[in-house]
Motif scaffolding. Structure first.
Motif, PDB file in Angstrom:
ATOM      1  N   GLU A 430     -51.256 -13.180   5.367  1.00 54.43           N
ATOM      2  CA  GLU A 430     -50.719 -12.077   6.163  1.00 54.43           C
ATOM      3  C   GLU A 430     -49.353 -11.640   5.645  1.00 54.43           C
ATOM      4  OE1 GLU A 430     -52.896 -13.168  10.433  1.00 54.43           O
ATOM      5  OE2 GLU A 430     -50.764 -13.573  10.161  1.00 54.43           O
ATOM      6  N   ALA A 431     -48.525 -12.612   5.287  1.00 51.20           N
ATOM      7  CA  ALA A 431     -47.181 -12.287   4.806  1.00 51.20           C
ATOM      8  C   ALA A 431     -47.233 -11.485   3.516  1.00 51.20           C
ATOM      9  CB  ALA A 431     -46.376 -13.570   4.612  1.00 51.20           C
ATOM     10  N   VAL A 432     -48.070 -11.905   2.576  1.00 45.82           N
ATOM     11  CA  VAL A 432     -48.156 -11.192   1.296  1.00 45.82           C
ATOM     12  C   VAL A 432     -48.656  -9.770   1.516  1.00 45.82           C
ATOM     13  CG1 VAL A 432     -49.340 -11.126  -0.937  1.00 45.82           C
ATOM     14  CG2 VAL A 432     -48.402 -13.285  -0.080  1.00 45.82           C
ATOM     15  N   TRP A 433     -49.656  -9.606   2.368  1.00 46.38           N
ATOM     16  CA  TRP A 433     -50.186  -8.260   2.602  1.00 46.38           C
ATOM     17  C   TRP A 433     -49.147  -7.373   3.277  1.00 46.38           C
ATOM     18  CZ3 TRP A 433     -51.126  -4.355   5.888  1.00 46.38           C
ATOM     19  CH2 TRP A 433     -52.043  -3.379   5.458  1.00 46.38           C
ATOM     20  N   LEU A 434     -48.494  -7.883   4.317  1.00 48.16           N
ATOM     21  CA  LEU A 434     -47.498  -7.089   5.034  1.00 48.16           C
ATOM     22  C   LEU A 434     -46.304  -6.749   4.145  1.00 48.16           C
ATOM     23  CD1 LEU A 434     -47.577  -9.005   8.434  1.00 48.16           C
ATOM     24  CD2 LEU A 434     -48.387  -6.670   8.037  1.00 48.16           C
ATOM     25  N   HIS A 435     -45.915  -7.687   3.294  1.00 46.31           N
ATOM     26  CA  HIS A 435     -44.833  -7.462   2.332  1.00 46.31           C
ATOM     27  C   HIS A 435     -45.174  -6.297   1.412  1.00 46.31           C
ATOM     28  CE1 HIS A 435     -42.254  -8.950  -1.176  1.00 46.31           C
ATOM     29  NE2 HIS A 435     -41.394  -8.937  -0.180  1.00 46.31           N
ATOM     30  N   GLY A 436     -46.393  -6.303   0.896  1.00 49.66           N
ATOM     31  CA  GLY A 436     -46.816  -5.216   0.012  1.00 49.66           C
ATOM     32  C   GLY A 436     -46.909  -3.888   0.728  1.00 49.66           C
ATOM     33  N   ASP A 437     -47.400  -3.902   1.967  1.00 48.91           N
ATOM     34  CA  ASP A 437     -47.524  -2.650   2.704  1.00 48.91           C
ATOM     35  C   ASP A 437     -46.155  -2.112   3.093  1.00 48.91           C
ATOM     36  OD1 ASP A 437     -49.274  -0.647   3.853  1.00 48.91           O
ATOM     37  OD2 ASP A 437     -48.592  -1.367   5.803  1.00 48.91           O
ATOM     38  N   ALA A 438     -45.233  -2.990   3.449  1.00 47.86           N
ATOM     39  CA  ALA A 438     -43.871  -2.554   3.755  1.00 47.86           C
ATOM     40  C   ALA A 438     -43.233  -1.897   2.532  1.00 47.86           C
ATOM     41  CB  ALA A 438     -43.030  -3.737   4.219  1.00 47.86           C
ATOM     42  N   ALA A 439     -43.483  -2.457   1.345  1.00 51.58           N
ATOM     43  CA  ALA A 439     -42.956  -1.865   0.109  1.00 51.58           C
ATOM     44  C   ALA A 439     -43.569  -0.494  -0.138  1.00 51.58           C
ATOM     45  CB  ALA A 439     -43.226  -2.794  -1.064  1.00 51.58           C
ATOM     46  N   ARG A 440     -44.871  -0.370   0.107  1.00 56.42           N
ATOM     47  CA  ARG A 440     -45.518   0.935  -0.060  1.00 56.42           C
ATOM     48  C   ARG A 440     -44.894   1.977   0.849  1.00 56.42           C
ATOM     49  NH1 ARG A 440     -49.091   3.758   2.666  1.00 56.42           N
ATOM     50  NH2 ARG A 440     -49.422   2.097   4.192  1.00 56.42           N
ATOM     51  N   ARG A 441     -44.609   1.594   2.087  1.00 56.17           N
ATOM     52  CA  ARG A 441     -44.015   2.511   3.048  1.00 56.17           C
ATOM     53  C   ARG A 441     -42.561   2.849   2.693  1.00 56.17           C
ATOM     54  NH1 ARG A 441     -47.077   2.732   7.830  1.00 56.17           N
ATOM     55  NH2 ARG A 441     -48.893   1.341   7.745  1.00 56.17           N
ATOM     56  N   ALA A 442     -41.871   1.908   2.027  1.00 55.66           N
ATOM     57  CA  ALA A 442     -40.467   2.143   1.670  1.00 55.66           C
ATOM     58  C   ALA A 442     -40.319   3.148   0.539  1.00 55.66           C
ATOM     59  CB  ALA A 442     -39.802   0.822   1.292  1.00 55.66           C
ATOM     60  N   GLY A 443     -41.383   3.344  -0.263  1.00 50.79           N
ATOM     61  CA  GLY A 443     -41.313   4.290  -1.363  1.00 50.79           C
ATOM     62  C   GLY A 443     -40.575   3.724  -2.564  1.00 50.79           C
ATOM     63  N   PRO A 444     -40.155   4.590  -3.495  1.00 54.71           N
ATOM     64  CA  PRO A 444     -39.496   4.108  -4.710  1.00 54.71           C
ATOM     65  C   PRO A 444     -38.025   3.776  -4.507  1.00 54.71           C
ATOM     66  CG  PRO A 444     -39.707   6.480  -4.789  1.00 54.71           C
ATOM     67  CD  PRO A 444     -40.403   6.039  -3.526  1.00 54.71           C
ATOM     68  N   ALA A 445     -37.514   2.968  -5.426  1.00 56.75           N
ATOM     69  CA  ALA A 445     -36.078   2.679  -5.539  1.00 56.75           C
ATOM     70  C   ALA A 445     -35.474   2.082  -4.275  1.00 56.75           C
ATOM     71  CB  ALA A 445     -35.312   3.942  -5.947  1.00 56.75           C
ATOM     72  N   PHE A 446     -36.263   1.321  -3.517  1.00 62.16           N
ATOM     73  CA  PHE A 446     -35.713   0.679  -2.327  1.00 62.16           C
ATOM     74  C   PHE A 446     -34.956  -0.593  -2.701  1.00 62.16           C
ATOM     75  CE2 PHE A 446     -40.144  -0.907  -2.674  1.00 62.16           C
ATOM     76  CZ  PHE A 446     -39.906  -2.272  -2.768  1.00 62.16           C
ATOM     77  N   VAL A 447     -34.158  -1.076  -1.764  1.00 65.35           N
ATOM     78  CA  VAL A 447     -33.575  -2.411  -1.865  1.00 65.35           C
ATOM     79  C   VAL A 447     -34.248  -3.278  -0.806  1.00 65.35           C
ATOM     80  CG1 VAL A 447     -31.384  -1.626  -2.795  1.00 65.35           C
ATOM     81  CG2 VAL A 447     -31.663  -1.831  -0.311  1.00 65.35           C
ATOM     82  N   ALA A 448     -34.067  -4.589  -0.912  1.00 63.61           N
ATOM     83  CA  ALA A 448     -34.787  -5.503  -0.032  1.00 63.61           C
ATOM     84  C   ALA A 448     -34.521  -5.198   1.444  1.00 63.61           C
ATOM     85  CB  ALA A 448     -34.393  -6.942  -0.348  1.00 63.61           C
ATOM     86  N   ASP A 449     -33.307  -4.789   1.770  1.00 59.50           N
ATOM     87  CA  ASP A 449     -32.973  -4.468   3.159  1.00 59.50           C
ATOM     88  C   ASP A 449     -33.881  -3.379   3.723  1.00 59.50           C
ATOM     89  OD1 ASP A 449     -30.612  -5.303   1.494  1.00 59.50           O
ATOM     90  OD2 ASP A 449     -29.720  -5.555   3.489  1.00 59.50           O
ATOM     91  N   ASP A 450     -34.322  -2.442   2.863  1.00 60.25           N
ATOM     92  CA  ASP A 450     -35.161  -1.341   3.332  1.00 60.25           C
ATOM     93  C   ASP A 450     -36.519  -1.832   3.827  1.00 60.25           C
ATOM     94  OD1 ASP A 450     -33.195   0.546   2.638  1.00 60.25           O
ATOM     95  OD2 ASP A 450     -33.918   0.635   0.578  1.00 60.25           O
ATOM     96  N   LEU A 451     -36.992  -2.945   3.294  1.00 60.63           N
ATOM     97  CA  LEU A 451     -38.281  -3.478   3.736  1.00 60.63           C
ATOM     98  C   LEU A 451     -38.236  -3.876   5.205  1.00 60.63           C
ATOM     99  CD1 LEU A 451     -39.285  -5.782   0.732  1.00 60.63           C
ATOM    100  CD2 LEU A 451     -39.991  -3.433   1.181  1.00 60.63           C
ATOM    101  N   LEU A 452     -37.072  -4.324   5.656  1.00 62.25           N
ATOM    102  CA  LEU A 452     -36.948  -4.771   7.039  1.00 62.25           C
ATOM    103  C   LEU A 452     -37.232  -3.632   8.010  1.00 62.25           C
ATOM    104  CD1 LEU A 452     -33.664  -6.830   6.551  1.00 62.25           C
ATOM    105  CD2 LEU A 452     -36.015  -7.701   6.566  1.00 62.25           C
ATOM    106  N   GLY A 453     -36.892  -2.411   7.617  1.00 64.70           N
ATOM    107  CA  GLY A 453     -37.126  -1.261   8.484  1.00 64.70           C
ATOM    108  C   GLY A 453     -38.561  -0.789   8.504  1.00 64.70           C
ATOM    109  N   THR A 454     -39.343  -1.132   7.480  1.00 64.98           N
ATOM    110  CA  THR A 454     -40.737  -0.682   7.433  1.00 64.98           C
ATOM    111  C   THR A 454     -41.719  -1.750   7.911  1.00 64.98           C
ATOM    112  OG1 THR A 454     -40.911  -1.335   5.093  1.00 64.98           O
ATOM    113  CG2 THR A 454     -40.281   0.940   5.554  1.00 64.98           C
ATOM    114  N   LEU A 455     -41.246  -2.967   8.144  1.00 60.96           N
ATOM    115  CA  LEU A 455     -42.142  -4.035   8.604  1.00 60.96           C
ATOM    116  C   LEU A 455     -42.798  -3.730   9.951  1.00 60.96           C
ATOM    117  CD1 LEU A 455     -40.318  -7.323   7.527  1.00 60.96           C
ATOM    118  CD2 LEU A 455     -42.535  -6.469   6.735  1.00 60.96           C
TER     119      LEU A 455
END
Length: 463
Positions: A430-455
């Motif tokens: 579940e963690a790996v899938w959600l991590h990948g989906d959060a990155a997809r939602r964050a779009g390009p050139a994000f930083v790790a902090d941005d993933l927290l907002g899309t989780l």
């Protein structure tokens, strides 16, 4: 067919043999496979002219079936072969095609290229001139399709045995193969489509599927939803990233115990300065703690070792990441607590388990069995392996994840999902899938902090 199953070359042969033993005719299976692939190609390319490259074996036989069926739909199809057909079924398919067969080395290109030269089971490189010709024909085409696997790919490892062009569509026949998901071969496929050919396949290895999550029940409170303790060191940012990710994962409570002074972050996360290992031991004596995460920002000095030892001695379920893995690498796999979730990247994996043989899947499985833990072997292709032989493979993650702090977010997610589910393998998947989906939602050139907002949105989509 199991929609997410992954089979090695040997397992695929065994599945086909099982179908033959049950009375399925080999040529009938070729017709089924060719028809399934032809339908996918028709939907992608419609009436655009096509060149089908046929090899000497059954993959080439599939190509002759595809060519015949596309021709029946009005497609201007040409066939080019690499020598004579050598199997009974491929010879039958070639006869049923009944049209001209050109020499691949001199055939003119077409708008669509269909590669049916070699599929599952290839173990040696293509002749350099053949590989070069395949690449040239693919470059000249507008649409490219690989039948089962791109020619030149080793099925079980994903290695490139010779030069391999990038294919717009790869049609996996019957089941996914490791090379569909493992790099570098996975990087030669832009879109992967699974075609049902009507045979039963086992499912102990799976392509990572979207999880089915559950919202908290009406009677939930902050402790029965899961309490995560994060043990940090002097690097505040890493353990804070992990803590916030755990808090956004569905866990009810997150406590952060670190050597640094409490830093800015969500007020819902309790951060305490705990410099002495004895203070860590006291903090972890709380029986309500469900999971302890150690590693992000821990440090590699004696203090980091002492804090890790205190966490190990507490006896809670664990997620081990980053510096904790490096420190454990000094002691070897036997120092890893059974049932823990480990999240190593390539360097950490080698420090922990050495240079193991085989594919990435083989290595992850061997590591899981040696350590008795769930191993999340990270990378562009992440492999999640359990000691009982279960494997899930994730591919297609955003390349923008290759930035500082994203591993801390993943570790926090794994800890939070473990606190919620109590199931280490499920939590890791579940963690790996959600991590990948959060990155997809964050779009390009994000930083790790941005993933927290899309989780939260990634989790909401799976409820």
């Amino acid at each position: 067919m199991t929609d997410w199953a992954i089979l090695t070359a040997a397992q695929m042969r065994a599945a086909e043999q099982g179908a033959f033993d049950a009375g399925v005719d080999e040529y009938s299976l070729m017709e089924t496979a060719g028809a399934a692939a032809a339908e996918i190609i028709w939907r992608a390319g419609h009436r655009r002219d096509a060149l089908v490259l046929c090899g000497p074996g059954n993959n080439g036989g599939d190509g002759f079936v595809i060519a015949r069926l596309l021709r029946a739909r009005g497609v201007a199809v040409r066939v080019a072969a690499l020598g004579e057909s050598r199997t009974v079924s491929s010879q039958r398919a070639r006869a049923a095609w009944g049209g001209p067969v050109e020499d691949m080395m001199s055939a003119a290109p077409a708008t669509q290229l269909i590669d049916a030269l070699f599929g599952t089971g290839l173990t040696r490189s293509l002749d350099a001139t053949v590989a070069s010709r395949l690449c040239a024909l693919a470059e000249a085409a507008v649409l490219t399709h690989a039948v089962d696997l791109p020619s030149g790919v080793e099925t079980d490892s994903g290695a490139l045995l010779s030069a391999v062009p990038i294919f717009g569509i790869c049609i996996a026949l019957g089941a996914y193969k490791p090379a569909h998901l493992l790099h570098p071969a996975a990087g030669r496929i832009q879109r992967l489509i699974l075609a049902d050919i009507g045979i039963a396949v086992p499912g102990i290895m799976q392509r990572l599927a979207p999880p089915l999550l559950e919202a908290p029940v009406a009677q939930a409170h902050k402790y029965n939803r899961g309490l995560v303790a994060v043990i940090g060191g002097g690097m505040a940012g890493a353990s804070l990233l992990a803590s916030i990710a755990a808090a956004h994962s569905g866990a009810g409570t997150v406590r952060r115990f670190a050597a640094d002074r409490p830093v800015a972050g969500p007020h819902a996360i309790v951060s305490r300065q705990t410099e002495r290992p004895e203070a860590i031991a006291d903090a972890l004596a709380d029986e309500r703690i469900n999971v302890v995460l150690v590693g992000p920002g821990l440090g590699l000095e004696a203090d980091g070792r002492a804090r890790l030892d205190a966490a190990l001695d507490a006896g809670h379920p664990m997620v081990l990441d980053a510096d904790a893995l490096t420190l454990l690498g000094e002691q070897g796999a036997r120092a890893i607590p059974a049932g823990a979730i480990l999240t190593p990247h390539e360097g950490e994996f080698q420090r922990l388990f050495g240079d193991l043989p085989g594919s990435k899947i083989d290595r992850a499985l061997a590591a899981a069995q040696a350590s008795g833990s769930i191993v999340v072997y990270k990378g562009a292709d992440s492999v999640i392996a359990a000691p009982d032989g279960r494997v899930a493979v994730a591919s297609g993650a955003s390349p923008w994840l290759s930035t500082a702090g994203t591993g801390d977010v993943l570790a926090g997610l794994a800890a939070g999902r473990l606190a919620v589910t109590g199931d280490s393998f499920r939590a890791a998947c579940e963690a790996v899938w959600l991590h990948g989906d959060a990155a997809r939602r964050a779009g390009p050139a994000f930083v790790a902090d941005d993933l927290l907002g899309t989780l939260p949105a990634a989790i909401a989509a799976r409820l």
